[in-house]
Design a protein around this motif. Structure first.
Motif, PDB file in Angstrom:
ATOM      1  N   VAL B 160      13.405 -12.039  11.753  1.00 61.96           N
ATOM      2  CA  VAL B 160      14.660 -11.990  12.667  1.00 61.96           C
ATOM      3  C   VAL B 160      14.644 -13.263  13.513  1.00 61.96           C
ATOM      4  O   VAL B 160      15.527 -13.912  13.992  1.00 61.96           O
ATOM      5  CB  VAL B 160      14.582 -10.854  13.532  1.00 61.96           C
ATOM      6  N   GLY B 161      13.566 -13.887  14.223  1.00 61.95           N
ATOM      7  CA  GLY B 161      13.105 -14.900  15.030  1.00 61.95           C
ATOM      8  C   GLY B 161      13.770 -14.533  16.421  1.00 61.95           C
ATOM      9  O   GLY B 161      14.095 -15.678  17.142  1.00 61.95           O
ATOM     10  N   ASP B 162      14.009 -13.368  16.959  1.00 66.03           N
ATOM     11  CA  ASP B 162      14.481 -13.055  18.260  1.00 66.03           C
ATOM     12  C   ASP B 162      13.445 -13.381  19.367  1.00 66.03           C
ATOM     13  O   ASP B 162      12.086 -13.190  19.042  1.00 66.03           O
ATOM     14  CB  ASP B 162      15.178 -12.067  18.762  1.00 66.03           C
ATOM     15  N   ALA B 163      13.634 -13.469  20.486  1.00 69.55           N
ATOM     16  CA  ALA B 163      12.860 -14.058  21.633  1.00 69.55           C
ATOM     17  C   ALA B 163      12.084 -12.776  21.828  1.00 69.55           C
ATOM     18  O   ALA B 163      10.879 -12.964  22.490  1.00 69.55           O
ATOM     19  CB  ALA B 163      13.652 -14.412  22.853  1.00 69.55           C
ATOM     20  N   GLN B 164      12.556 -11.551  21.613  1.00 64.94           N
ATOM     21  CA  GLN B 164      11.777 -10.200  21.930  1.00 64.94           C
ATOM     22  C   GLN B 164      10.694 -10.110  21.142  1.00 64.94           C
ATOM     23  O   GLN B 164       9.576  -9.672  21.638  1.00 64.94           O
ATOM     24  CB  GLN B 164      12.993  -8.904  21.946  1.00 64.94           C
ATOM     25  N   SER B 165      10.579 -10.779  20.025  1.00 65.40           N
ATOM     26  CA  SER B 165       9.367 -10.517  19.058  1.00 65.40           C
ATOM     27  C   SER B 165       8.465 -11.374  19.665  1.00 65.40           C
ATOM     28  O   SER B 165       7.348 -11.267  19.500  1.00 65.40           O
ATOM     29  CB  SER B 165      10.083 -10.748  17.590  1.00 65.40           C
ATOM     30  N   LEU B 166       8.859 -12.555  20.170  1.00 59.33           N
ATOM     31  CA  LEU B 166       7.866 -13.386  20.440  1.00 59.33           C
ATOM     32  C   LEU B 166       7.223 -12.837  21.968  1.00 59.33           C
ATOM     33  O   LEU B 166       6.025 -13.071  22.029  1.00 59.33           O
ATOM     34  CB  LEU B 166       8.391 -15.127  20.902  1.00 59.33           C
ATOM     35  N   ILE B 167       8.127 -12.368  22.594  1.00 54.21           N
ATOM     36  CA  ILE B 167       7.475 -11.643  23.924  1.00 54.21           C
ATOM     37  C   ILE B 167       6.358 -10.707  23.395  1.00 54.21           C
ATOM     38  O   ILE B 167       5.392 -10.581  24.259  1.00 54.21           O
ATOM     39  CB  ILE B 167       8.464 -11.227  24.868  1.00 54.21           C
ATOM     40  N   SER B 168       7.010  -9.887  22.668  1.00 54.67           N
ATOM     41  CA  SER B 168       5.945  -8.768  22.275  1.00 54.67           C
ATOM     42  C   SER B 168       4.707  -9.262  21.654  1.00 54.67           C
ATOM     43  O   SER B 168       3.508  -8.573  21.884  1.00 54.67           O
ATOM     44  CB  SER B 168       6.778  -7.761  21.515  1.00 54.67           C
ATOM     45  N   ILE B 169       4.691 -10.431  20.785  1.00 56.97           N
ATOM     46  CA  ILE B 169       3.392 -10.676  20.318  1.00 56.97           C
ATOM     47  C   ILE B 169       2.651 -11.143  21.382  1.00 56.97           C
ATOM     48  O   ILE B 169       1.103 -11.054  21.586  1.00 56.97           O
ATOM     49  CB  ILE B 169       3.801 -12.038  19.447  1.00 56.97           C
ATOM     50  N   GLY B 170       3.235 -12.050  22.500  1.00 61.32           N
ATOM     51  CA  GLY B 170       2.309 -12.405  23.475  1.00 61.32           C
ATOM     52  C   GLY B 170       1.759 -11.316  24.340  1.00 61.32           C
ATOM     53  O   GLY B 170       0.705 -11.245  24.602  1.00 61.32           O
ATOM     54  N   LEU B 171       2.724 -10.103  24.581  1.00 60.70           N
ATOM     55  CA  LEU B 171       2.072  -9.181  25.386  1.00 60.70           C
ATOM     56  C   LEU B 171       1.012  -8.210  24.501  1.00 60.70           C
ATOM     57  O   LEU B 171      -0.057  -7.985  25.332  1.00 60.70           O
ATOM     58  CB  LEU B 171       3.179  -8.071  25.780  1.00 60.70           C
ATOM     59  N   ALA B 172       1.276  -8.139  23.216  1.00 60.81           N
ATOM     60  CA  ALA B 172       0.282  -7.291  22.509  1.00 60.81           C
ATOM     61  C   ALA B 172      -0.950  -8.102  22.448  1.00 60.81           C
ATOM     62  O   ALA B 172      -2.083  -7.553  22.463  1.00 60.81           O
ATOM     63  CB  ALA B 172       0.899  -6.978  21.343  1.00 60.81           C
TER      64      ALA B 172
END
Lengths: 630, 415
Positions: B160-172
């Protein structure tokens, strides 16, 4: 299927051909446009700029044998005009002009033979002998402004305050609010006097929790707004499915003050709008004393869809007052506000129509996204772009998803005109009238939606001007918070728990944060310079842990959210600049203190933002002029 | 309607039809199974000491710096009156069961029939890797959950490439490094593949920017460790040394069978781990099958690569540095990646049958003696579960109770 031309229209077209004002190709194009747009051929010709409204009126007069009513040279008889009929005068383009020698009432009309005009006249003047004259659109507008400017100005300034004084920012702070504020202040002083350490510990705990919650809320909004599902609110397919003939008239308000230099940008933006020109009702809302911009607007010789509204000079001299004044003359089913230097994406109006049509009537406003075209100019424009990207691409969609009142952005707010009028329009005494209106709409049971279309603006890249603009915004947020907190219980009932707390965390607390930050920075600096022992007594465990979390993780995550802001638009080169966000926060605090000072001494003063200072703007204007010359 | 929109519409239809209660019931079934196993382990006298060791607060507060997240959870649990090591066991069992319920729920939302999804989840629950995670009382479960989050987020970032997925990778990732510093070895293959796999990475600058975006929270977490510990009166460098301390000097403290066999060797440990991963979690090959001959022709091969190779690579890198004493850690990572993929795909009928076969096959193979039952933790666990006596420790080795992926460590505090 468009309207077929009437016999009168055909006569007027013949007159225009005879006089050499139009040729066969222009006529063919106008016929096509009129059919496609479902407008009259006269409207199509005027919208394209082929002829002026006055040309069409002259041709209609010549073909019908009716006299031409030049309302500028010979204004209507003031005694015949009725303030209660102003909406009908405007929407139908007709007004009583004068009495003929035989006692008949002469009506000046843009379309004298139109059935709706005739029906209104018969209904309104059942016992009069009626005579007809032809006039032009601008003449009607001019005559009405001339006759009713005092009344319209008063309505623009005071109608909200008269109807619902508790929702107006004319009075900055009410007596109960002042009493509560004074009592809290006194209690705090007394506590500091009697038990200073305990009081300071309590304060540090409260501030720490408040910062933690603020960070959590901001992160939640960014998180919600970052999901891909909030990005596509109107699809290209929905836009393509709209038929030009079904599109309604759309009013575009462009309030300006001393911004003659950026006028070409606006006109250019409107011309490239993917919307039937004849269905655009563009109002250049200019202050009466701003001769420079008025003359510049006239000199543009823009198409007939552009109208100049002269706002009488009065106090407060604010953008919302000007918009209220112009709203009286709006003909569109929908209305949008743009700034003069705005460059909306061409399909924005269509997207708004598509979204309004598929939304329930309770959706009274749709906020488009704002961003900047001069983002790479300097530090300020970069930071401003990052901030706006976060605000409009993440936070506002997040608010929408969580059903929290959305403070509308400065421009590109699309309204159902009827709803806007019903709400009493903008508060002329609030210097962030859009933010206030967003909350007021939600209080009244309407919703604000956000859509995936962007308007590009000029970012303020001048330090002093930035502080001025930001101080106005912060002052406006203070006003908005004070206005809506006059009846907190009612506010809670109207907004619900999420809306109520969202209102505080999004509108009230950020202002407080900007004011408190310098105090906390000073505390940290004292601890670093003179040793932790000075401040540590006021931050016992576990307060210190949360305070540290705020200091390190909270601040870093704010920087991170600023970085993320650039991701959605793919502006990756801006990301490293997010690391400099703390400098930007210092500027916020400077602006916040200026705002607080102004709230006390000049609450309704409008800090004017100077547009057109950017090199990108200058270059855009030069390009537009070059294109026009070619 | 394009392919993505069609997939979205299909998914929406499945989501509408799934029932949360059924998934909860499947989770309850798994809980019963886990509880029976835990009961047997407790009766054998093996499980409670593990729990007690984990439950005890550190004598020195800053000692927890290497595993802040588990420590925080423990602190919160201890705040509840009447809690003890048994509570920790209950929390572990419930968490694992919820994980199974979520997997079932996600599979149902992607077109799996009730029977198919239930059989698949039962197969996963019966896998010894899952059972060890649920019943060994180690913080591995938290690691596995966070790896699952990383994998799910990466997968969405790739598709999908949305920003939420990037944030959640970072947080995880940040959560992972706060759980165990050994997570850095998971970050290595992940961050190498990241710029290639992300949908929004169009060129080098965008790849670098997205890369930075995903590791920034991890850097914040590490900075947080430094600041938090230095507030206790230590220099930041000492705090960071403490954080990585569990990864240092392990070979001097422990000589596990795993280290004795392949310690310090990259390729040998990689192939050994890959073999064990393929035995226990053969589902790892499925993303390649799906991408190359199945329904997911447009699937990013980067995701497939991550699902199959992250665990053995991370484990091998850690082993090469003598930082992983128990290969079960790599198995947990492999399982988490595979489950994340499984819960995120709409598969064709034959692909579902193949997945089911792989899951059942994996559970069967992992129970075979050829799997890693000779390792320290697994052998202890197996002995306790089956009732057979514990095998003698390898010569010269000091067998310590395993409470985390890494042994306890007493730091040298600055004077």
């Amino acid at each position: 299927m468009g309207l077929t031309t009437s016999a009168d229209d055909e006569g007027a077209l013949a007159q225009l051909m005879l006089r050499g004002r139009i040729d066969a190709s222009a006529l063919a194009k106008a016929r096509d446009n009129a059919t496609n747009w479902n407008t009259t051929i006269g409207e199509a010709l005027v919208a394209e700029g082929t002829i002026s409204p006055r040309d069409w009126a002259l041709a209609t007069a010549a073909s019908t044998g009716l006299p031409l009513a030049d309302l500028i040279a010979e204004p209507p008889d003031a005694a015949l005009l009725d303030a209660a009929d102003r909406d009908a005068y405007l929407s139908l383009g007709v007004l009583p002009w004068k009495r003929a020698a035989n006692g008949a009432l002469l009506l000046a009309a843009q379309r004298p033979a139109a059935p709706d005009v005739l029906a209104w006249a018969m209904r309104r003047y059942p016992h009069e002998r009626l005579g007809w004259a032809v006039t032009a659109k601008f003449d009607v507008l001019w005559a009405l402004q001339k006759r009713f400017d005092v009344l319209a100005d008063q309505e623009a300034r005071e109608s909200l305050h008269i109807a619902t004084p508790e929702l107006s920012a004319k009075q900055v702070i009410t007596t109960p609010q002042a009493v509560v504020g004074w009592a809290i202040g006194m209690l705090l002083l007394l506590a500091l006097f009697l038990a200073p350490t305990t009081t300071l510990i309590t304060l540090s705990a409260a501030i720490t929790v408040f910062y933690l919650l603020s960070f959590g809320f901001r992160f939640l909004l960014t998180w919600k707004g970052a999901h891909h599902s909030v990005d596509v609110s109107v699809t290209d397919e929905e836009v393509a499915a709209l038929k030009p003939e079904d599109l309604p008239v759309y009013t575009v308000l462009v309030p300006m003050y001393r911004e003659a230099e950026v006028l070409p940008i606006l006109v250019h933006s409107m011309r490239r709008m993917d919307y039937p020109l004849a269905k655009l009702d563009v109002k250049l809302v200019l202050e009466q004393d701003d001769n420079e911009t008025i003359e510049a607007a006239k000199a543009l010789k823009a198409e007939g869809v552009f109208e100049i509204i002269r706002v009488p000079t009065s106090y407060p001299k604010t953008k919302p007052k000007a918009c209220n004044y112009a709203l009286r003359f709006a003909r569109g089913e929908y209305i949008v506000v743009f700034d003069a230097e705005d460059i909306p994406e061409p399909d924005q109006l269509k997207k708004a129509v598509a979204m309004f049509k598929r939304s329930p009537q309770s959706v009274g406003c749709i906020q488009a996204r704002l961003n900047y075209f001069n983002r790479r100019e300097n530090f300020l424009t970069r930071m401003f772009t990052l901030e706006y990207s976060n605000w409009f691409d993440y936070l506002l969609p997040g608010l929408h998803a969580l059903k929290i009142p959305i403070p509308l952005g400065g421009t590109s707010n699309h309204f159902r005109t009827a709803v806007l009028k019903e709400l009493g329009a903008w508060d002329p005494y609030n210097v962030t009238e859009d933010a206030d209106l967003g909350v007021r709409m939600t209080q009244q049971g309407y919703q604000v939606a956000v859509m995936n279309s962007t308007t590009f603006e000029e970012a303020n890249g001048v330090w002093r001007s930035w502080i001025n603009q930001r101080s106005r915004w912060i002052k406006g947020y203070m006003q908005t918070w004070l206005v809506h907190m006059r009846h907190p219980i009612k506010l809670y009932r109207n907004l619900g728990g999420a809306g109520f707390w969202g209102f505080h965390f999004f509108i009230g607390f950020p202002v407080l944060t900007a004011l408190l930050n310098p105090v906390l920075w000073l505390t940290t600096a004292i601890g670093l310079i003179f040793g932790q022992n000075i401040v540590s007594p006021y931050f016992p465990e576990p307060i210190i842990w949360f305070a540290l979390f705020n200091l390190v993780v909270g601040n870093a995550m704010y920087v991170y959210m600023t970085m993320v802001a650039a991701a959605k638009r793919g502006w990756f080169s801006l990301m490293p600049w997010a690391l400099l966000a703390p400098i930007y926060w210092v500027m916020h605090s400077v602006a916040a203190y200026k705002a607080l000072y102004q709230l006390i001494v000049k609450p309704h003063f409008w800090e004017k933002t100077q547009h057109g200072t950017s090199k990108v703007t200058q270059s855009t204007i030069a390009d537009i002029r070059q294109q026009a010359a070619q | 309607m394009n392919q993505a929109a069609a997939a979205e519409a299909r998914h929406a239809a499945f989501v509408t039809n799934r029932g949360a209660m059924v998934s909860a019931a499947v989770g309850g079934l798994c809980f019963l199974g886990f509880m029976l196993a835990a009961d047997q382990l407790t009766r054998a006298g093996w499980l409670l000491p593990q729990m007690e060791a984990l439950w005890q607060p550190h004598a020195i507060a800053a000692q927890a710096a290497s595993q802040l997240l588990p420590e925080l959870l423990l602190v919160l649990l201890r705040l509840i009156p009447g809690t003890g090591p048994a509570t920790l066991l209950l929390v572990t069992l419930v968490t694992a069961s919820i994980g199974m319920a979520i997997l079932h729920w996600r599979m149902r939302g992607r077109g799996w029939s009730l029977l198919g999804a239930t059989l698949a989840v039962v197969a996963v629950a019966a896998n010894p890797v899952t059972l060890i995670l649920a019943t060994s009382g180690s913080t591995l479960l938290i690691t596995a959950a966070l790896v699952w989050m990383v994998a799910v987020s990466f997968d969405r970032a790739a598709r999908v490439g949305d920003a939420q997925s990037l944030i959640s990778i970072g947080l995880a990732l940040a959560g992972l490094v706060l759980t165990t510093p050994a997570a850095l070895y998971i970050c290595v293959p992940l961050l190498v593949v990241l710029p290639v796999g992300l949908r929004e990475a169009r060129d080098l600058p965008s790849a670098i920017a997205l890369f930075l975006l995903t590791i920034f929270p991890t850097l914040v977490a590490i900075a947080g460790i430094a600041v938090a510990a230095s507030t206790l009166g230590e220099p930041a460098s000492a705090a960071l040394q403490r954080w990585v301390a569990p990864m240092h000097g392990v070979e001097a403290l422990v000589n596990t069978p795993w280290h004795a066999a392949v310690g310090g060797q990259l390729s040998d440990s990689f192939f050994q781990l890959l073999l064990w991963c393929l035995m226990a979690v053969p589902l790892g090959i499925m993303p390649f099958v799906h991408a190359l001959i199945g329904r997911g022709r447009e699937e990013s091969l980067a995701v497939a690569f991550l699902v199959l190779f992250t665990a053995p690579l991370a484990g091998a890198l850690a082993t090469a540095q003598w930082h992983m004493q128990e290969p079960i850690w790599a198995m947990a990572v492999a399982l988490a990646f595979a489950m994340a993929w499984l819960g995120a795909r709409v598969l064709a009928g034959w692909e579902r049958l193949l997945v089911l076969a792989l899951l059942v096959g994996g559970a069967f193979m992992a129970w075979q003696p050829d799997w890693m039952w000779g390792e320290q933790l697994t052998s202890q666990w197996w002995s306790a579960l089956s009732g057979y006596p514990l095998p003698p420790p390898p010569s010269g080795a000091e067998l310590l109770p395993v409470t985390t992926a890494n042994p306890p460590y007493t730091p040298r505090l600055p004077r």
